[in-house]
Write a protein that holds these residues in place. Structure first.
Motif, mmCIF file in Angstrom:
data_model
loop_
_atom_site.group_PDB
_atom_site.id
_atom_site.type_symbol
_atom_site.label_atom_id
_atom_site.label_comp_id
_atom_site.label_asym_id
_atom_site.label_seq_id
_atom_site.Cartn_x
_atom_site.Cartn_y
_atom_site.Cartn_z
ATOM 1 N N GLU A 109 36.058 15.046 44.589
ATOM 2 C CA GLU A 109 37.239 15.904 44.608
ATOM 3 C C GLU A 109 37.351 16.687 43.293
ATOM 4 O O GLU A 109 37.251 16.115 42.212
ATOM 5 N N GLY A 110 37.550 17.964 43.404
ATOM 6 C CA GLY A 110 37.798 18.776 42.212
ATOM 7 C C GLY A 110 36.548 19.164 41.449
ATOM 8 O O GLY A 110 36.632 19.846 40.433
ATOM 9 N N LEU A 111 35.348 18.738 41.908
ATOM 10 C CA LEU A 111 34.126 19.130 41.202
ATOM 11 C C LEU A 111 33.633 20.476 41.729
ATOM 12 O O LEU A 111 33.644 20.713 42.935
ATOM 13 N N ASN A 112 33.160 21.335 40.816
ATOM 14 C CA ASN A 112 32.570 22.616 41.225
ATOM 15 C C ASN A 112 31.158 22.445 41.755
ATOM 16 O O ASN A 112 30.661 23.266 42.506
ATOM 17 N N HIS A 113 30.499 21.388 41.282
ATOM 18 C CA HIS A 113 29.087 21.168 41.623
ATOM 19 C C HIS A 113 28.933 19.709 42.043
ATOM 20 O O HIS A 113 29.609 18.836 41.490
ATOM 21 N N PRO A 114 28.022 19.423 42.975
ATOM 22 C CA PRO A 114 27.823 18.027 43.368
ATOM 23 C C PRO A 114 27.252 17.204 42.219
ATOM 24 O O PRO A 114 26.472 17.716 41.412
ATOM 25 N N ALA A 115 27.660 15.931 42.142
ATOM 26 C CA ALA A 115 27.199 15.059 41.047
ATOM 27 C C ALA A 115 26.498 13.837 41.630
ATOM 28 O O ALA A 115 26.628 13.522 42.812
ATOM 29 N N CYS A 116 25.748 13.154 40.786
ATOM 30 C CA CYS A 116 25.109 11.907 41.200
ATOM 31 C C CYS A 116 24.956 11.040 39.961
ATOM 32 O O CYS A 116 25.309 11.447 38.845
#
Ligand code: BTN
Length: 248
Positions: free
Chosen positions: A144-151
Protein backbone atom coordinates in the motif's frame (compact mmCIF):
# COMPACT_ATOMS: atom_id res chain seq x y z
CA UNK A 1 22.63 -6.45 17.03
CA UNK A 2 24.07 -6.67 13.52
CA UNK A 3 27.46 -8.38 13.72
CA UNK A 4 29.92 -8.50 10.84
CA UNK A 5 33.61 -8.99 10.31
CA UNK A 6 34.31 -6.01 8.08
CA UNK A 7 37.43 -5.89 5.90
CA UNK A 8 39.96 -3.13 6.70
CA UNK A 9 39.75 -0.14 6.56
CA UNK A 10 36.04 -0.28 7.49
CA UNK A 11 35.16 -0.14 11.19
CA UNK A 12 31.75 -0.95 12.59
CA UNK A 13 29.66 0.59 15.34
CA UNK A 14 26.62 -1.61 15.83
CA UNK A 15 23.58 -0.29 17.69
CA UNK A 16 20.40 -2.03 18.81
CA UNK A 17 18.25 0.90 17.84
CA UNK A 18 18.78 4.25 16.19
CA UNK A 19 16.45 6.99 15.09
CA UNK A 20 18.29 7.02 11.77
CA UNK A 21 21.79 5.64 11.21
CA UNK A 22 22.39 8.61 8.87
CA UNK A 23 21.82 10.95 11.82
CA UNK A 24 24.14 8.85 14.02
CA UNK A 25 26.85 8.96 11.36
CA UNK A 26 26.43 12.72 10.95
CA UNK A 27 26.70 13.16 14.72
CA UNK A 28 29.89 11.06 14.76
CA UNK A 29 31.36 13.17 11.93
CA UNK A 30 31.39 16.11 14.35
CA UNK A 31 33.09 14.09 17.12
CA UNK A 32 36.55 12.73 17.84
CA UNK A 33 35.40 9.34 16.60
CA UNK A 34 35.04 10.67 13.03
CA UNK A 35 36.94 8.42 10.63
CA UNK A 36 36.82 7.60 6.95
CA UNK A 37 34.78 4.42 6.36
CA UNK A 38 33.30 4.28 9.81
CA UNK A 39 30.06 2.29 9.52
CA UNK A 40 27.08 2.73 11.83
CA UNK A 41 24.56 -0.11 11.70
CA UNK A 42 21.35 -0.49 13.70
CA UNK A 43 19.04 -3.47 14.18
CA UNK A 44 16.02 -1.18 14.00
CA UNK A 45 15.43 2.49 13.18
CA UNK A 46 12.54 4.39 14.70
CA UNK A 47 12.86 7.29 12.23
CA UNK A 48 14.44 5.75 9.13
CA UNK A 49 14.38 8.17 6.21
CA UNK A 50 14.14 7.57 2.49
CA UNK A 51 14.69 9.96 -0.39
CA UNK A 52 12.31 12.82 -1.07
CA UNK A 53 11.17 12.96 2.55
CA UNK A 54 9.71 9.45 2.61
CA UNK A 55 9.86 7.18 5.66
CA UNK A 56 11.94 3.98 5.47
CA UNK A 57 10.35 1.08 7.33
CA UNK A 58 13.16 -0.50 9.37
CA UNK A 59 12.28 -3.81 11.07
CA UNK A 60 14.79 -6.11 12.81
CA UNK A 61 16.44 -8.50 10.38
CA UNK A 62 16.82 -5.93 7.58
CA UNK A 63 20.07 -4.04 7.07
CA UNK A 64 20.19 -0.38 8.08
CA UNK A 65 23.67 1.12 7.91
CA UNK A 66 25.46 4.38 7.14
CA UNK A 67 29.02 4.95 5.96
CA UNK A 68 31.02 8.04 6.83
CA UNK A 69 33.12 8.91 3.77
CA UNK A 70 35.77 11.61 3.70
CA UNK A 71 35.65 13.71 0.52
CA UNK A 72 37.86 16.48 -0.87
CA UNK A 73 34.76 18.44 -1.74
CA UNK A 74 31.06 17.78 -2.08
CA UNK A 75 31.15 18.79 -5.74
CA UNK A 76 31.11 15.26 -7.20
CA UNK A 77 29.75 13.51 -4.13
CA UNK A 78 26.60 12.29 -5.90
CA UNK A 79 28.83 10.07 -8.03
CA UNK A 80 29.46 7.88 -4.99
CA UNK A 81 25.83 6.78 -4.92
CA UNK A 82 26.44 5.09 -8.27
CA UNK A 83 29.59 3.39 -6.95
CA UNK A 84 27.58 2.14 -3.97
CA UNK A 85 24.73 0.85 -6.13
CA UNK A 86 27.12 -0.97 -8.49
CA UNK A 87 28.95 -2.46 -5.48
CA UNK A 88 25.71 -3.60 -3.91
CA UNK A 89 24.51 -5.22 -7.13
CA UNK A 90 27.69 -7.32 -7.34
CA UNK A 91 27.65 -8.13 -3.61
CA UNK A 92 24.05 -9.35 -3.78
CA UNK A 93 24.69 -11.33 -6.96
CA UNK A 94 27.44 -13.14 -5.04
CA UNK A 95 25.25 -13.82 -1.99
CA UNK A 96 21.88 -14.59 -3.56
CA UNK A 97 21.90 -16.84 -6.62
CA UNK A 98 18.82 -16.71 -8.81
CA UNK A 99 17.37 -13.25 -9.20
CA UNK A 100 18.74 -10.65 -11.58
CA UNK A 101 20.03 -7.71 -9.53
CA UNK A 102 20.01 -4.34 -11.28
CA UNK A 103 20.68 -0.73 -10.38
CA UNK A 104 17.82 1.68 -10.89
CA UNK A 105 18.39 5.41 -11.18
CA UNK A 106 19.39 7.06 -9.04
CA UNK A 107 20.52 4.66 -6.31
CA UNK A 108 18.06 1.80 -5.90
CA UNK A 109 18.83 -1.87 -6.32
CA UNK A 110 16.20 -4.21 -7.74
CA UNK A 111 15.87 -7.98 -7.63
CA UNK A 112 13.95 -9.24 -10.66
CA UNK A 113 12.53 -5.74 -11.12
CA UNK A 114 11.40 -5.22 -7.52
CA UNK A 115 13.12 -2.80 -5.17
CA UNK A 116 15.08 -4.50 -2.39
CA UNK A 117 17.50 -1.70 -1.42
CA UNK A 118 17.49 2.06 -1.17
CA UNK A 119 20.23 4.61 -0.54
CA UNK A 120 20.27 8.07 0.96
CA UNK A 121 23.34 10.27 0.44
CA UNK A 122 23.65 13.29 2.69
CA UNK A 123 26.45 15.73 3.43
CA UNK A 124 27.76 16.34 6.93
CA UNK A 125 29.73 19.55 6.67
CA UNK A 126 32.10 20.30 3.78
CA UNK A 127 34.32 17.21 4.08
CA UNK A 128 32.05 14.32 5.05
CA UNK A 129 29.50 12.40 3.12
CA UNK A 130 27.03 10.02 4.77
CA UNK A 131 25.97 7.08 2.61
CA UNK A 132 22.93 5.37 4.14
CA UNK A 133 21.84 2.00 2.80
CA UNK A 134 18.73 0.03 3.63
CA UNK A 135 18.43 -3.55 2.39
CA UNK A 136 15.22 -5.52 2.74
CA UNK A 137 16.78 -8.75 3.97
CA UNK A 138 13.86 -10.49 5.71
CA UNK A 139 10.91 -8.14 5.11
CA UNK A 140 9.62 -5.79 2.41
CA UNK A 141 7.30 -2.89 3.19
CA UNK A 142 3.58 -3.52 2.58
CA UNK A 143 2.53 -2.68 -1.01
CA UNK A 144 0.00 0.00 0.00
CA UNK A 145 1.27 3.45 -0.88
CA UNK A 146 4.38 2.24 -2.74
CA UNK A 147 5.13 3.72 -6.18
CA UNK A 148 7.17 0.68 -7.16
CA UNK A 149 6.87 -3.00 -6.21
CA UNK A 150 9.24 -4.13 -3.44
CA UNK A 151 10.68 -7.44 -2.30
CA UNK A 152 13.17 -8.79 0.23
CA UNK A 153 16.11 -11.16 -0.13
CA UNK A 154 14.27 -13.86 1.82
CA UNK A 155 11.71 -13.92 -1.05
CA UNK A 156 14.62 -15.28 -3.12
CA UNK A 157 15.67 -17.90 -0.56
CA UNK A 158 18.38 -15.87 1.22
CA UNK A 159 18.77 -16.65 4.94
CA UNK A 160 22.36 -15.52 5.57
CA UNK A 161 21.52 -12.48 7.70
CA UNK A 162 22.12 -8.74 7.47
CA UNK A 163 25.74 -8.95 8.70
CA UNK A 164 26.81 -11.01 5.67
CA UNK A 165 25.22 -8.43 3.33
CA UNK A 166 27.08 -5.67 5.15
CA UNK A 167 30.40 -7.52 4.87
CA UNK A 168 29.94 -8.36 1.17
CA UNK A 169 28.94 -4.80 0.34
CA UNK A 170 32.09 -3.38 2.00
CA UNK A 171 34.24 -5.86 0.06
CA UNK A 172 32.66 -4.93 -3.29
CA UNK A 173 32.37 -1.20 -2.64
CA UNK A 174 35.94 -0.60 -1.48
CA UNK A 175 37.70 -1.08 -4.86
CA UNK A 176 35.07 1.11 -6.54
CA UNK A 177 35.58 3.85 -3.95
CA UNK A 178 39.37 3.62 -4.30
CA UNK A 179 39.07 3.71 -8.11
CA UNK A 180 36.81 6.78 -7.87
CA UNK A 181 39.30 8.53 -5.63
CA UNK A 182 42.16 7.86 -8.06
CA UNK A 183 40.58 8.07 -11.48
CA UNK A 184 37.20 9.72 -11.07
CA UNK A 185 33.77 8.86 -12.36
CA UNK A 186 34.45 7.08 -15.69
CA UNK A 187 34.89 3.51 -14.33
CA UNK A 188 32.00 3.99 -11.90
CA UNK A 189 29.69 5.19 -14.63
CA UNK A 190 30.68 2.19 -16.79
CA UNK A 191 30.10 -0.24 -13.91
CA UNK A 192 26.74 1.31 -13.06
CA UNK A 193 25.52 1.46 -16.67
CA UNK A 194 26.60 -2.17 -17.04
CA UNK A 195 24.01 -3.24 -14.47
CA UNK A 196 21.41 -0.48 -14.96
CA UNK A 197 17.76 -1.21 -15.54
CA UNK A 198 16.09 0.39 -18.53
CA UNK A 199 19.09 1.75 -20.43
CA UNK A 200 18.05 2.56 -24.00
CA UNK A 201 14.40 1.90 -23.18
CA UNK A 202 11.26 4.04 -23.10
CA UNK A 203 11.20 5.93 -19.81
CA UNK A 204 8.64 7.90 -17.86
CA UNK A 205 9.91 10.36 -15.24
CA UNK A 206 7.46 11.73 -12.72
CA UNK A 207 8.72 15.11 -11.58
CA UNK A 208 7.28 17.24 -8.81
CA UNK A 209 4.97 19.16 -11.13
CA UNK A 210 4.88 17.25 -14.41
CA UNK A 211 5.77 14.02 -16.17
CA UNK A 212 8.39 13.66 -18.91
CA UNK A 213 8.88 10.79 -21.35
CA UNK A 214 11.82 9.78 -23.52
CA UNK A 215 14.55 7.18 -23.76
CA UNK A 216 17.02 6.55 -20.94
CA UNK A 217 20.26 7.50 -22.73
CA UNK A 218 22.87 7.56 -19.93
CA UNK A 219 24.30 9.51 -17.01
CA UNK A 220 26.16 12.80 -16.99
CA UNK A 221 29.03 13.77 -14.66
CA UNK A 222 26.69 14.94 -11.93
CA UNK A 223 24.78 11.68 -12.03
CA UNK A 224 21.81 13.25 -13.80
CA UNK A 225 19.73 10.83 -15.86
CA UNK A 226 19.89 11.77 -19.55
CA UNK A 227 16.46 11.52 -21.12
CA UNK A 228 16.53 11.57 -24.92
CA UNK A 229 13.37 13.33 -26.07
CA UNK A 230 14.09 13.11 -29.80
CA UNK A 231 13.47 16.41 -31.56
CA UNK A 232 13.18 18.18 -28.17
CA UNK A 233 16.75 17.19 -27.30
CA UNK A 234 18.32 15.63 -24.21
CA UNK A 235 16.79 16.59 -20.87
CA UNK A 236 18.84 16.25 -17.67
CA UNK A 237 16.86 14.79 -14.77
CA UNK A 238 18.29 15.52 -11.32
CA UNK A 239 15.37 14.29 -9.20
CA UNK A 240 12.26 12.33 -10.01
CA UNK A 241 10.54 8.95 -9.95
CA UNK A 242 11.54 6.82 -12.91
CA UNK A 243 9.43 4.12 -14.55
CA UNK A 244 10.37 1.79 -17.41
CA UNK A 245 7.10 0.54 -18.88
CA UNK A 246 8.82 -2.06 -21.12
CA UNK A 247 11.79 -3.05 -18.96
CA UNK A 248 12.56 -6.62 -18.09
C1 BTN B 1 15.18 5.38 -0.48
O1 BTN B 1 15.13 4.44 -1.28
O2 BTN B 1 14.29 6.22 -0.43
C2 BTN B 1 16.37 5.50 0.42
C3 BTN B 1 16.28 4.63 1.63
C4 BTN B 1 17.49 4.74 2.55
C5 BTN B 1 17.30 3.99 3.84
C6 BTN B 1 18.57 3.90 4.65
S1 BTN B 1 18.42 2.80 6.01
C7 BTN B 1 19.94 3.37 6.65
C8 BTN B 1 19.95 4.87 6.45
N1 BTN B 1 19.27 5.54 7.55
C9 BTN B 1 18.18 6.18 7.14
O3 BTN B 1 17.41 6.85 7.87
N2 BTN B 1 18.02 6.02 5.82
C10 BTN B 1 19.07 5.21 5.24
Amino acid sequence: MITANLPAPFTLISLDDAGSTNDEARRLSQSEAAADLLVVAATTQSAGRGRRGRAWVSPAGNLHASWLIRVESLHHAAQLGFAAAAGLVSALAELVPGPQFQAKWPNDVLADGRKCCGMLLESAGPRWLVLGIGVNVVAAPPPEGLNHPACCLADHGYDGGAGAVLEAFCRHFHPLLTGWRHTGFAPIRAAWLGCARGLGQPTVVRLEHDTQTGTFAGLDDEGALLLDQGASGIRRILAGDVFFPDAR
